[in-house]
Design an enzyme around this catalytic site. Structure first.
Site, PDB file in Angstrom:
ATOM      1  N   GLY A  11       0.807  -1.217   0.000  1.00  0.00           N
ATOM      2  CA  GLY A  11       0.000   0.000   0.000  1.00  0.00           C
ATOM      3  C   GLY A  11       0.840   1.268   0.000  1.00  0.00           C
ATOM      4  O   GLY A  11       2.010   1.244   0.365  1.00  0.00           O
ATOM      5  N   ARG A  15      -2.888   7.785   4.355  1.00  0.00           N
ATOM      6  CA  ARG A  15      -3.096   8.486   5.629  1.00  0.00           C
ATOM      7  C   ARG A  15      -1.791   8.980   6.240  1.00  0.00           C
ATOM      8  O   ARG A  15      -1.785   9.871   7.071  1.00  0.00           O
ATOM      9  CB  ARG A  15      -3.819   7.545   6.624  1.00  0.00           C
ATOM     10  CG  ARG A  15      -5.271   7.283   6.302  1.00  0.00           C
ATOM     11  CD  ARG A  15      -5.843   6.138   7.138  1.00  0.00           C
ATOM     12  NE  ARG A  15      -5.407   4.831   6.667  1.00  0.00           N
ATOM     13  CZ  ARG A  15      -5.712   3.674   7.257  1.00  0.00           C
ATOM     14  NH1 ARG A  15      -6.439   3.669   8.352  1.00  0.00           N
ATOM     15  NH2 ARG A  15      -5.279   2.533   6.766  1.00  0.00           N
ATOM     16  N   GLN A  74       2.262  -6.998  -6.064  1.00  0.00           N
ATOM     17  CA  GLN A  74       0.795  -6.962  -6.111  1.00  0.00           C
ATOM     18  C   GLN A  74       0.447  -5.741  -6.962  1.00  0.00           C
ATOM     19  O   GLN A  74       0.568  -4.606  -6.492  1.00  0.00           O
ATOM     20  CB  GLN A  74       0.219  -6.818  -4.691  1.00  0.00           C
ATOM     21  CG  GLN A  74      -1.295  -6.833  -4.643  1.00  0.00           C
ATOM     22  CD  GLN A  74      -1.848  -6.352  -3.305  1.00  0.00           C
ATOM     23  OE1 GLN A  74      -1.161  -5.657  -2.543  1.00  0.00           O
ATOM     24  NE2 GLN A  74      -3.086  -6.680  -3.027  1.00  0.00           N
ATOM     25  N   GLY A  79      -6.734  -5.216  -1.458  1.00  0.00           N
ATOM     26  CA  GLY A  79      -7.051  -5.602  -0.087  1.00  0.00           C
ATOM     27  C   GLY A  79      -6.042  -6.587   0.482  1.00  0.00           C
ATOM     28  O   GLY A  79      -5.238  -7.171  -0.240  1.00  0.00           O
ATOM     29  N   TYR A 101       1.841  -7.180   9.040  1.00  0.00           N
ATOM     30  CA  TYR A 101       1.581  -5.959   8.276  1.00  0.00           C
ATOM     31  C   TYR A 101       2.789  -5.037   8.427  1.00  0.00           C
ATOM     32  O   TYR A 101       3.235  -4.772   9.550  1.00  0.00           O
ATOM     33  CB  TYR A 101       0.327  -5.249   8.801  1.00  0.00           C
ATOM     34  CG  TYR A 101      -0.994  -5.965   8.481  1.00  0.00           C
ATOM     35  CD1 TYR A 101      -1.005  -7.176   7.789  1.00  0.00           C
ATOM     36  CD2 TYR A 101      -2.213  -5.417   8.856  1.00  0.00           C
ATOM     37  CE1 TYR A 101      -2.199  -7.820   7.492  1.00  0.00           C
ATOM     38  CE2 TYR A 101      -3.417  -6.051   8.561  1.00  0.00           C
ATOM     39  CZ  TYR A 101      -3.407  -7.256   7.889  1.00  0.00           C
ATOM     40  OH  TYR A 101      -4.577  -7.891   7.601  1.00  0.00           O
ATOM     41  N   ASN A 168      -8.264  -5.890  15.935  1.00  0.00           N
ATOM     42  CA  ASN A 168      -7.365  -6.803  15.216  1.00  0.00           C
ATOM     43  C   ASN A 168      -6.031  -6.111  14.952  1.00  0.00           C
ATOM     44  O   ASN A 168      -5.986  -4.968  14.518  1.00  0.00           O
ATOM     45  CB  ASN A 168      -8.054  -7.140  13.882  1.00  0.00           C
ATOM     46  CG  ASN A 168      -7.180  -7.941  12.964  1.00  0.00           C
ATOM     47  OD1 ASN A 168      -6.381  -8.761  13.411  1.00  0.00           O
ATOM     48  ND2 ASN A 168      -7.337  -7.708  11.666  1.00  0.00           N
ATOM     49  N   ASN A 225      -0.660   4.269  11.080  1.00  0.00           N
ATOM     50  CA  ASN A 225      -1.249   4.589   9.776  1.00  0.00           C
ATOM     51  C   ASN A 225      -1.011   6.035   9.385  1.00  0.00           C
ATOM     52  O   ASN A 225      -1.101   6.387   8.220  1.00  0.00           O
ATOM     53  CB  ASN A 225      -2.764   4.352   9.802  1.00  0.00           C
ATOM     54  CG  ASN A 225      -3.088   2.881   9.919  1.00  0.00           C
ATOM     55  OD1 ASN A 225      -2.635   2.072   9.125  1.00  0.00           O
ATOM     56  ND2 ASN A 225      -3.851   2.532  10.943  1.00  0.00           N
ATOM     57  N   TYR A 364      40.252  24.835  15.202  1.00  0.00           N
ATOM     58  CA  TYR A 364      39.883  23.913  14.137  1.00  0.00           C
ATOM     59  C   TYR A 364      41.063  23.005  13.819  1.00  0.00           C
ATOM     60  O   TYR A 364      42.146  23.483  13.461  1.00  0.00           O
ATOM     61  CB  TYR A 364      39.456  24.660  12.861  1.00  0.00           C
ATOM     62  CG  TYR A 364      39.216  23.690  11.731  1.00  0.00           C
ATOM     63  CD1 TYR A 364      38.209  22.733  11.834  1.00  0.00           C
ATOM     64  CD2 TYR A 364      40.014  23.683  10.595  1.00  0.00           C
ATOM     65  CE1 TYR A 364      38.002  21.790  10.832  1.00  0.00           C
ATOM     66  CE2 TYR A 364      39.808  22.755   9.582  1.00  0.00           C
ATOM     67  CZ  TYR A 364      38.805  21.805   9.714  1.00  0.00           C
ATOM     68  OH  TYR A 364      38.611  20.876   8.727  1.00  0.00           O
ATOM     69  N   ASN A 375      49.808  20.768  23.416  1.00  0.00           N
ATOM     70  CA  ASN A 375      48.859  21.756  23.943  1.00  0.00           C
ATOM     71  C   ASN A 375      48.553  22.757  22.839  1.00  0.00           C
ATOM     72  O   ASN A 375      49.453  23.411  22.331  1.00  0.00           O
ATOM     73  CB  ASN A 375      49.474  22.456  25.155  1.00  0.00           C
ATOM     74  CG  ASN A 375      48.402  23.220  25.911  1.00  0.00           C
ATOM     75  OD1 ASN A 375      47.655  23.999  25.313  1.00  0.00           O
ATOM     76  ND2 ASN A 375      48.320  23.025  27.210  1.00  0.00           N
TER      77      ASN A 375
HETATM   78  C1  UD1 Z   1      -5.978  -3.655   8.766  1.00  0.00           C
HETATM   79  C2  UD1 Z   1      -7.006  -4.703   9.142  1.00  0.00           C
HETATM   80  C3  UD1 Z   1      -7.711  -4.296  10.421  1.00  0.00           C
HETATM   81  C4  UD1 Z   1      -6.693  -4.096  11.516  1.00  0.00           C
HETATM   82  C5  UD1 Z   1      -5.619  -3.101  11.088  1.00  0.00           C
HETATM   83  C6  UD1 Z   1      -4.498  -3.088  12.078  1.00  0.00           C
HETATM   84  C7  UD1 Z   1      -7.856  -5.735   7.084  1.00  0.00           C
HETATM   85  C8  UD1 Z   1      -8.961  -5.792   6.137  1.00  0.00           C
HETATM   86  N1  UD1 Z   1      -7.977  -4.858   8.091  1.00  0.00           N
HETATM   87  O1  UD1 Z   1      -6.658  -2.438   8.454  1.00  0.00           O
HETATM   88  O2  UD1 Z   1      -8.624  -5.311  10.820  1.00  0.00           O
HETATM   89  O3  UD1 Z   1      -7.335  -3.632  12.695  1.00  0.00           O
HETATM   90  O4  UD1 Z   1      -5.055  -3.506   9.820  1.00  0.00           O
HETATM   91  O5  UD1 Z   1      -3.525  -2.151  11.730  1.00  0.00           O
HETATM   92  O6  UD1 Z   1      -6.896  -6.491   6.946  1.00  0.00           O
HETATM   93  N2  UD1 Z   1      -1.668  -3.916   2.027  1.00  0.00           N
HETATM   94  C9  UD1 Z   1      -1.184  -4.522   0.904  1.00  0.00           C
HETATM   95  N3  UD1 Z   1      -2.026  -4.684  -0.151  1.00  0.00           N
HETATM   96  C10 UD1 Z   1      -3.317  -4.310  -0.134  1.00  0.00           C
HETATM   97  C11 UD1 Z   1      -3.811  -3.696   1.036  1.00  0.00           C
HETATM   98  C12 UD1 Z   1      -2.958  -3.519   2.112  1.00  0.00           C
HETATM   99  O7  UD1 Z   1      -0.038  -4.897   0.832  1.00  0.00           O
HETATM  100  O8  UD1 Z   1      -4.002  -4.508  -1.134  1.00  0.00           O
HETATM  101  C13 UD1 Z   1      -0.740  -3.701   3.167  1.00  0.00           C
HETATM  102  C14 UD1 Z   1      -0.521  -2.243   3.516  1.00  0.00           C
HETATM  103  O9  UD1 Z   1       0.587  -1.729   2.806  1.00  0.00           O
HETATM  104  C15 UD1 Z   1      -0.267  -2.282   5.018  1.00  0.00           C
HETATM  105  C16 UD1 Z   1      -1.028  -3.520   5.474  1.00  0.00           C
HETATM  106  O10 UD1 Z   1      -1.305  -4.293   4.325  1.00  0.00           O
HETATM  107  O11 UD1 Z   1       1.110  -2.462   5.313  1.00  0.00           O
HETATM  108  C17 UD1 Z   1      -2.352  -3.168   6.161  1.00  0.00           C
HETATM  109  O12 UD1 Z   1      -3.126  -2.397   5.289  1.00  0.00           O
HETATM  110  P1  UD1 Z   1      -3.930  -1.120   5.762  1.00  0.00           P
HETATM  111  O13 UD1 Z   1      -4.598  -0.526   4.591  1.00  0.00           O
HETATM  112  O14 UD1 Z   1      -3.085  -0.258   6.606  1.00  0.00           O
HETATM  113  O15 UD1 Z   1      -5.053  -1.834   6.662  1.00  0.00           O
HETATM  114  P2  UD1 Z   1      -5.911  -1.162   7.801  1.00  0.00           P
HETATM  115  O16 UD1 Z   1      -6.972  -0.350   7.168  1.00  0.00           O
HETATM  116  O17 UD1 Z   1      -5.039  -0.520   8.798  1.00  0.00           O
HETATM  117 CA    CA Z   2      -2.811  -0.248   8.945  1.00  0.00          CA
END
Ligand code: UD1
Ligand code: CA
Length: 448
Positions: A11, A15, A74, A79, A101, A168, A225, A364, A375
């Site tokens: 991602g 934010r 990806q 997601g 993550y 989570n 985030n 210097y 000295n």
């Molecule tokens: C996610 C969780 C949420 C949890 C939170 C904790 C899901 C659906 N939700 O939400 O339950 O409470 O983390 O921090 O999993 N990423 C990818 N590819 C994608 C989407 C995301 O690699 O297609 C990566 C992002 O770069 C990031 C991580 O996954 O490092 C989490 O993604 P993020 O969008 O921050 O999820 P949250 O909305 O925080």
């Molecule tokens: Ca996150």
């Protein structure tokens, strides 16, 4: 059992702001994702895949591992489940998969071990934590006997579900053969139209796979985030580091006013005053005293040395029983031998300062080699740069440099030599000689 780590890092992290991928945001001097890599690297028989997407080349080039990492692209960030799906072909069928993550970097090795245990028994194992303001996080929906029924993302949660403070972390472990079966079942019928990894909970329940959770300290799994969460994580990390130093018997004046952006080793009975920043890899010996407001980067400071306030030290080695500062700046591989002292407004660059040598004020020293017991008077300047090249100044043992001397390099001042105050020295000075290079004083009559 083999462990296959999957780190999600595709991602952008809108934010967090800025153009750089969120997982590269710096926490304690290194990218968030690097903290995770350092942790998972220490698991034997493990394999790590990192899911990259946004600015993937930048992520690949900014991380380092002692093991071979598979970077998997990806193309579209659809997601977290879609991200994990990209890794399925490289997983080992009889392993445990652990999903991390990239924006939740501080999970400890011991916690990961606790996470993996239930997965070995066939459970879907999660890490959760309690959050006073759980906005934005997936809520843990528990049923009878505290069983975990599902995770509902904030966007999809009802008003009642939004009251839930157990959230989570994103970190989970499951047998890889189960992951291979369940990930393709995840659909994107939710508000965000994303493939949520969190749907794994409901699918596991449908297949009579136990879902268990370890409730962790939010410090470890909370993640960041946005800039505000990153700030809070950094402060918590630094505070913990300060407390760890205290536990080891090192005195820290205020654990909320020390920043270690890298790694630090400190010997017994040392003291670190307020507002000190340590960058890179620093080693402090025993009985070292660091005054307030110093910046110390990639340096070694040996036993019984005192660094007074507002001193800047970069890439240097400082021997035992030395004193630096206040307001000293040394850099460029400068080395001080035992008992050397550099004082107020002294700068030393690419220089060596011999045993018990002293330059206490306004000096210097560039490309200078000082022997022992020299000295250096106040206001001494080594003129090391001729506009094209840098030249050396060699100041041999026992030399006494008069105040406000300009030493025009290349130059050697022999053992036990002297310079008169205010001299401009352009020629070598033999051992024991006094060099005077200044206009003679004349006392004229005043005009009436
Ligand atoms: C996610 C969780 C949420 C949890 C939170 C904790 C899901 C659906 N939700 O939400 O339950 O409470 O983390 O921090 O999993 N990423 C990818 N590819 C994608 C989407 C995301 O690699 O297609 C990566 C992002 O770069 C990031 C991580 O996954 O490092 C989490 O993604 P993020 O969008 O921050 O999820 P949250 O909305 O925080
Ligand atoms: Ca996150």
């Amino acid at each position: 059992m083999n462990i296959d780590f999957i780190i999600l890092a595709a991602g952008k992290g809108t934010r967090m702001g800025g153009d750089s991928p969120k997982v590269l945001a710096s926490l304690a001097g290194k990218p968030m994702i690097q903290h995770l890599i350092d942790t998972v690297d220490s698991f034997p028989k493990s394999k790590t895949s990192i899911i990259v997407g946004y600015k993937s080349k930048e992520v690949e080039s900014c991380v380092a591992s002692s093991k071979k990492i598979s970077f998997i692209n990806q193309k579209k960030q659809l997601g977290t489940a879609h991200a994990v799906k990209q890794a399925l072909p490289v997983l080992r069928k009889n392993s445990i998969s652990v999903v991390l993550y990239g924006d939740a970097p501080l999970v400890a090795k011991s916690t990961l071990k606790k996470l993996i245990k239930p997965a070995l028994k066939g459970n879907l194992s999660l890490l959760t934590f309690m959050k006073e303001d759980p906005t934005g996080y997936g809520r843990i929906i528990r049923g009878p006997k505290s069983s975990i029924q599902k995770i509902t993302e904030h966007k999809d949660a009802s008003a009642l579900e939004r009251e839930i403070k157990e959230v989570n972390s994103g970190v989970l472990a499951i047998k890889t053969d189960l992951l291979l079966k369940y990930i393709p079942k995840i659909k994107n019928n939710n508000v965000a139209k994303e493939y949520y990894l969190t749907d794994l909970v409901e699918i596991s329940n449908q297949h009579a796979v136990n879902v268990t959770a370890t409730i962790c300290d939010s410090y470890e799994v909370g993640g960041a985030n946005n800039k505000s969460e990153l700030h809070d994580l950094e402060r918590a990390y630094q505070k913990k580091l300060g407390q760890d130093l205290l536990k080891k018997g090192i005195a820290v004046a205020d654990t909320s006013r020390i920043d270690v952006r890298g790694e630090i080793k400190v010997g017994q009975n040392s003291f670190i005053d307020i507002n000190n920043v340590f960058e890179g890899y620093n080693v402090l010996g025993k009985n070292v005293h660091i005054g307030p407001n110093c910046f110390i980067s990639n340096s070694t400071i040996k036993d019984n040395t005192t660094i007074y306030a507002n001193t800047v030290i970069e890439d240097c080695i400082i021997g035992k029983d030395c004193a630096l500062g206040p307001f000293t700046r040394i850099r460029g591989g400068t080395e001080l031998s035992e008992g050397a002292e550099l004082g107020n407004f002294v700068e030393a660059n690419r220089s060596t300062i011999g045993k018990n040598s002293k330059a206490k004020h306004l000096t210097y020293l560039g490309d200078a080699e000082l022997g022992s017991k020299t000295n250096i008077g106040a206001g001494t300047i080594t003129c090391n740069y001729d506009g094209k090249n840098k030249h050396k100044t060699i100041i041999e043992d026992g030399t006494f440099i008069g105040s406000n001397s300009s030493l025009v390099a290349p130059l050697t001042l022999g053992k036990g030599s002297y310079t008169g105050a205010g001299s401009v020295i352009t020629k070598n000075v033999p051992d024991g000689k006094l060099a005077v290079g200044r206009g003679k004083q004349v006392n004229l009559n005043k005009k009436k």
